[in-house]
Design a protein around this motif. Structure first.
Motif, PDB file in Angstrom:
ATOM      1  N   GLU A 173      -0.034  23.801  10.257  1.00 39.49           N
ATOM      2  CA  GLU A 173      -1.578  24.248  10.688  1.00 39.49           C
ATOM      3  C   GLU A 173      -1.349  23.059  11.903  1.00 39.49           C
ATOM      4  O   GLU A 173      -2.442  23.100  12.808  1.00 39.49           O
ATOM      5  CB  GLU A 173      -1.887  23.884  10.143  1.00 39.49           C
TER       6      GLU A 173
ATOM      7  N   ASN B 231      -0.932  24.227  15.143  1.00 40.61           N
ATOM      8  CA  ASN B 231      -1.766  25.436  15.551  1.00 40.61           C
ATOM      9  C   ASN B 231      -3.477  25.309  15.707  1.00 40.61           C
ATOM     10  O   ASN B 231      -3.891  25.881  17.604  1.00 40.61           O
ATOM     11  CB  ASN B 231      -1.850  26.590  14.420  1.00 40.61           C
TER      12      ASN B 231
ATOM     13  N   GLN C 229      -4.814  25.748  19.425  1.00 40.92           N
ATOM     14  CA  GLN C 229      -6.266  26.153  19.371  1.00 40.92           C
ATOM     15  C   GLN C 229      -6.895  25.796  20.153  1.00 40.92           C
ATOM     16  O   GLN C 229      -8.056  25.811  21.411  1.00 40.92           O
ATOM     17  CB  GLN C 229      -6.588  26.815  18.432  1.00 40.92           C
TER      18      GLN C 229
ATOM     19  N   SER D 100      -2.209  31.107  26.668  1.00 43.82           N
ATOM     20  CA  SER D 100      -1.258  30.970  26.374  1.00 43.82           C
ATOM     21  C   SER D 100       0.480  31.472  27.248  1.00 43.82           C
ATOM     22  O   SER D 100       1.365  30.343  27.057  1.00 43.82           O
ATOM     23  CB  SER D 100      -1.376  32.278  24.930  1.00 43.82           C
TER      24      SER D 100
ATOM     25  N   TYR E 189       6.471  28.122  14.545  1.00 45.34           N
ATOM     26  CA  TYR E 189       5.623  27.595  14.897  1.00 45.34           C
ATOM     27  C   TYR E 189       5.309  29.092  15.780  1.00 45.34           C
ATOM     28  O   TYR E 189       5.201  30.073  15.867  1.00 45.34           O
ATOM     29  CB  TYR E 189       4.701  26.807  15.479  1.00 45.34           C
TER      30      TYR E 189
ATOM     31  N   HIS F 131       3.728  33.189  14.900  1.00 42.55           N
ATOM     32  CA  HIS F 131       2.183  33.585  16.189  1.00 42.55           C
ATOM     33  C   HIS F 131       3.052  33.557  17.094  1.00 42.55           C
ATOM     34  O   HIS F 131       2.398  33.303  18.311  1.00 42.55           O
ATOM     35  CB  HIS F 131       1.787  31.959  16.599  1.00 42.55           C
TER      36      HIS F 131
END
Length: 209
Positions: free
Chosen positions: A80, A83, A87, A96, A114, A118
């Motif tokens: 997280e 992430n 983000q 990206s 990760y 994703h």
């Protein structure tokens, strides 16, 4: 067990000037500060650098080959934090394809995990001695399409932490999701990063694809 505080070191020019981000993920027992100098060795002067810091200097407590639930909740918390970092970069207008992820050892495993959860067109993934996490791969976790993302992945043979078999499983999974993977296995190499690995990684960072 623990969750990770949100600590991310940044370095270099602002994203508004560089337009490119390199996220560096440190290994077990190391620090964000200790992995940032690697960017200089890779010639990443024109990137904005981001280095998340693991609480207690460890992303998850056991081997990356342990049953995944043994590494919870630290593992989910670490994923997280990565992430949130990605983000926050995207929120500043960076696509990206201009975000690169790099990790060594435990950080390399986290990078692979990760990115494969994703999958999208990243600028590149530099996985220095690592592979996907879990006693066995839970392929239901992996979603998306790498759309030709260049990936460098390596290990030693033998390596005390990362077996060649897991690197090969990781390559197969990533290639099946559209990544262009360069795999290097170095006989008798200690648990470190060789000059050749840096050169191959530098090529991905310098690529204009």
């Amino acid at each position: 067990m623990y969750t990770h505080e949100k600590q991310v070191r940044t370095q270099g020019k602002p994203l508004s000037e560089t337009g490119k981000a390199l996220i560096l993920i440190h290994g077990r027992g190391a620090t964000a500060a200790s992995i940032l100098p690697l960017a200089q060795e890779l010639g990443a002067d024109d990137f904005t650098l981001f280095a998340p810091q693991a609480t207690n200097n460890t992303w998850y407590p056991y081997s990356f080959m342990a049953p995944a639930d043994q590494n919870q909740p630290a593992l989910d918390s670490a994923l997280e934090l990565i992430n949130e970092t990605v983000q926050s970069i995207k929120a500043q207008g960076i696509a990206s394809k201009d975000i690169y992820l790099l990790g060594f050892s435990q950080g390399a495993c986290l990078t692979a995990e990760y990115a494969t959860r994703h999958a999208q067109r990243f600028g590149g993934l530099l996985i220095f001695t690592g592979g996907l996490i879990g006693q066995e791969l839970n392929t239901s976790n992996y979603k998306g399409d790498f759309e030709g993302t260049p990936v460098f992945i390596s290990t030693g043979d033998p390596d005390p932490h990362v077996p060649v078999s897991r690197v090969d499983e990781t390559v197969k999974q990533m290639e099946g999701m559209g990544a262009k993977v360069s795999r290097k296995v170095y006989p008798g190499r200690p648990h470190t990063i060789l000059q050749e690995e840096l050169e191959l990684a530098r090529m991905i960072l310098a690529s204009k694809e």
